[in-house]
Write an enzyme that holds these catalytic residues in place. Structure first.
Site, PDB file in Angstrom:
ATOM      1  N   LYS A 102     -11.332  -1.273  -7.963  1.00 46.64           N
ATOM      2  CA  LYS A 102     -10.723  -0.118  -8.640  1.00 46.64           C
ATOM      3  C   LYS A 102     -11.645   0.452  -9.712  1.00 46.64           C
ATOM      4  O   LYS A 102     -11.900   1.654  -9.751  1.00 46.64           O
ATOM      5  CB  LYS A 102      -9.378  -0.502  -9.282  1.00 46.64           C
ATOM      6  CG  LYS A 102      -8.334  -0.976  -8.302  1.00 46.64           C
ATOM      7  CD  LYS A 102      -6.988  -1.184  -8.978  1.00 46.64           C
ATOM      8  CE  LYS A 102      -6.963  -2.332  -9.987  1.00 46.64           C
ATOM      9  NZ  LYS A 102      -6.949  -3.673  -9.366  1.00 46.64           N
ATOM     10  N   ARG A 107     -15.758 -12.497 -17.940  1.00 46.79           N
ATOM     11  CA  ARG A 107     -14.292 -12.541 -17.989  1.00 46.79           C
ATOM     12  C   ARG A 107     -13.822 -13.914 -17.527  1.00 46.79           C
ATOM     13  O   ARG A 107     -14.063 -14.329 -16.395  1.00 46.79           O
ATOM     14  CB  ARG A 107     -13.697 -11.453 -17.101  1.00 46.79           C
ATOM     15  CG  ARG A 107     -13.709 -10.113 -17.768  1.00 46.79           C
ATOM     16  CD  ARG A 107     -13.165  -9.027 -16.867  1.00 46.79           C
ATOM     17  NE  ARG A 107     -11.830  -9.342 -16.344  1.00 46.79           N
ATOM     18  CZ  ARG A 107     -11.079  -8.451 -15.691  1.00 46.79           C
ATOM     19  NH1 ARG A 107     -11.538  -7.223 -15.500  1.00 46.79           N
ATOM     20  NH2 ARG A 107      -9.900  -8.777 -15.242  1.00 46.79           N
TER      21      ARG A 107
END
Ligand code: IMP
Ligand code: MG
Length: 372
Positions: A196, A316
């Site tokens: 995305k 992350r």
């Protein structure tokens, strides 16, 4: 409540169904209070627009009454035509009766004048007029209107029985005519790792859209210790999900920061049905809408490989551990995927094969974007 499209026109939410319901109850109570004891009124609804109003009004009316309908069409499109057609449906003898007309809306008053003329020689005991909506700015008659539900501005409305060229009657709220939306607003959807963010970078350039990633906005706010960031962190530190309300307010603030945008790509939002409803309502108030949900469809095995790869460089923590990744998929599948149904129900879901080269996928998405 979202934007309504009927034929070629758009309508935005204007009067909530709860407000309508309160108005109808108030009217029924007032009418009852003014009637002499023992009087059985004859309510006459003026079709077609009044059917929902009459149905709700008579149920809120506490007392004996008769109900009848007449038909008398006067409108074409969104402007009042001068010609009022004849009345169909009254055959009974009305001598000595108290007749109470139930109208959905009085605009110029042409229809009302016709009603007064028709009932003048029927030897009634009395004639009273109840209208749910009234447009004082356009009313051109001296004729009395005994009960008015709500005065509204001179803009075309639909819903709760009222139509635009026969459509819109079945909406439970009232919507008001609004200009054609200017923005292109897309929800970019797909499981973690579907690409995305990558695609949004290309698409925002191609279409001059503003990309809002809720994850990025959260991380930014937390890192910079903004008020919102501290609030969000408080929940996250407790191991709780950030409540919808906090997320929605943050998103609204981002949208309002970009008043002259061509539109937005929403990425990571909405995540729940209530967020989707809040987003719809927020945009509808501005006369805008979500044009479509574009979903990248990728199998889980490919996603895990991609995420672990990204985890090596992204820093992350949620990208490095397969169990955590599986947990995010589970979260996605159980909660977020419900949104597919939500947008599908509005004919706004576009599934796209998210496997292939970045360029190929961009091309697939832009083919959909161009139609929205
Ligand atoms: P009037 O004769 O101009 O007072 O208009 C009365 C009729 O016009 C109503 O019974 C409706 O059928 C229609 N009408 C007036 N304003 C609106 C509107 O805003 N939306 C839908 N119908 C309307
Ligand atoms: Mg009418």
């Amino acid at each position: 409540m979202s934007l309504l499209k009927l034929h070629d026109l758009y309508f935005k939410p204007y009067i909530h169904k709860d407000e309508i319901s309160a108005i109808v109850k108030r009217l029924a109570t007032e009418v009852k209070a003014d009637l002499p004891k023992g009087e059985t009124p004859l309510f006459i609804g003026i079709l077609n627009g009044c059917f929902l109003f009459v149905a709700d009004f008579v149920r809120a009316f506490k007392g004996e009454c008769e109900i009848s309908f007449v038909k008398l069409a006067s409108y074409e499109g969104t402007s009042s035509t001068e010609t009022v057609k004849e009345l169909v449906g009254i055959n009974e003898d009305l001598t000595g009766r108290t007749v109470i007309i139930l109208e959905d809306i009085i605009d110029t008053g042409n229809t009302l004048q016709e009603i007064y003329t028709i009932f003048k020689d029927k030897n009634l005991k009395q004639l009273k007029i109840v209208t749910l909506f009234f447009k004082p700015e356009v009313y051109r008659k001296e004729l009395p209107i005994d009960y008015i539900g709500k005065n509204i501005e001179d803009k075309f409305i639909v819903g709760y029985g009222l139509d635009y060229n026969s459509l819109g009657r079945n909406s439970s709220a009232i919507h008001q005519l609004t200009p054609t939306p200017k923005m292109k607003n897309i929800v970019l959807f797909g499981p973690p790792g579907a690409g995305k963010g990558t695609q949004a970078e290309f698409l925002k350039e191609m279409y001059h859209l503003v990309h809002i990633s809720t994850g990025d906005v959260f991380r930014y706010n937390i890192k910079n210790q903004t008020e919102l960031g501290l609030l969000a962190k408080k929940y996250m530190d407790e191991g709780d999900l950030v409540p919808d309300e906090v997320t929605i307010n943050m998103l609204k603030a981002e949208v309002d920061k970009n008043t002259d945008a061509n539109g937005f790509i929403f990425d990571g939002f909405p995540r729940t049905q209530s967020q989707a409803e809040a987003l719809d309502a927020f945009l509808a108030e501005k006369g805008e809408q979500i044009n479509g949900m574009v979903a990248l469809e990728v199998t889980e095995d490919i996603l895990i490989t991609r995420l672990l790869e990204r985890g090596k460089t992204s820093g992350r923590a949620d990208d490095t551990d397969e169990a955590k990744i599986r947990n995010r998929f589970n979260e996605y599948n159980t909660k977020t995927a419900i949104l597919k149904e939500y947008f599908d129900a509005q004919d706004k879901y576009y599934g796209i094969n998210g496997i292939g080269s970045i360029e190929d996928i961009t091309k697939r998405i832009s083919e959909v974007f161009n139609t929205l």
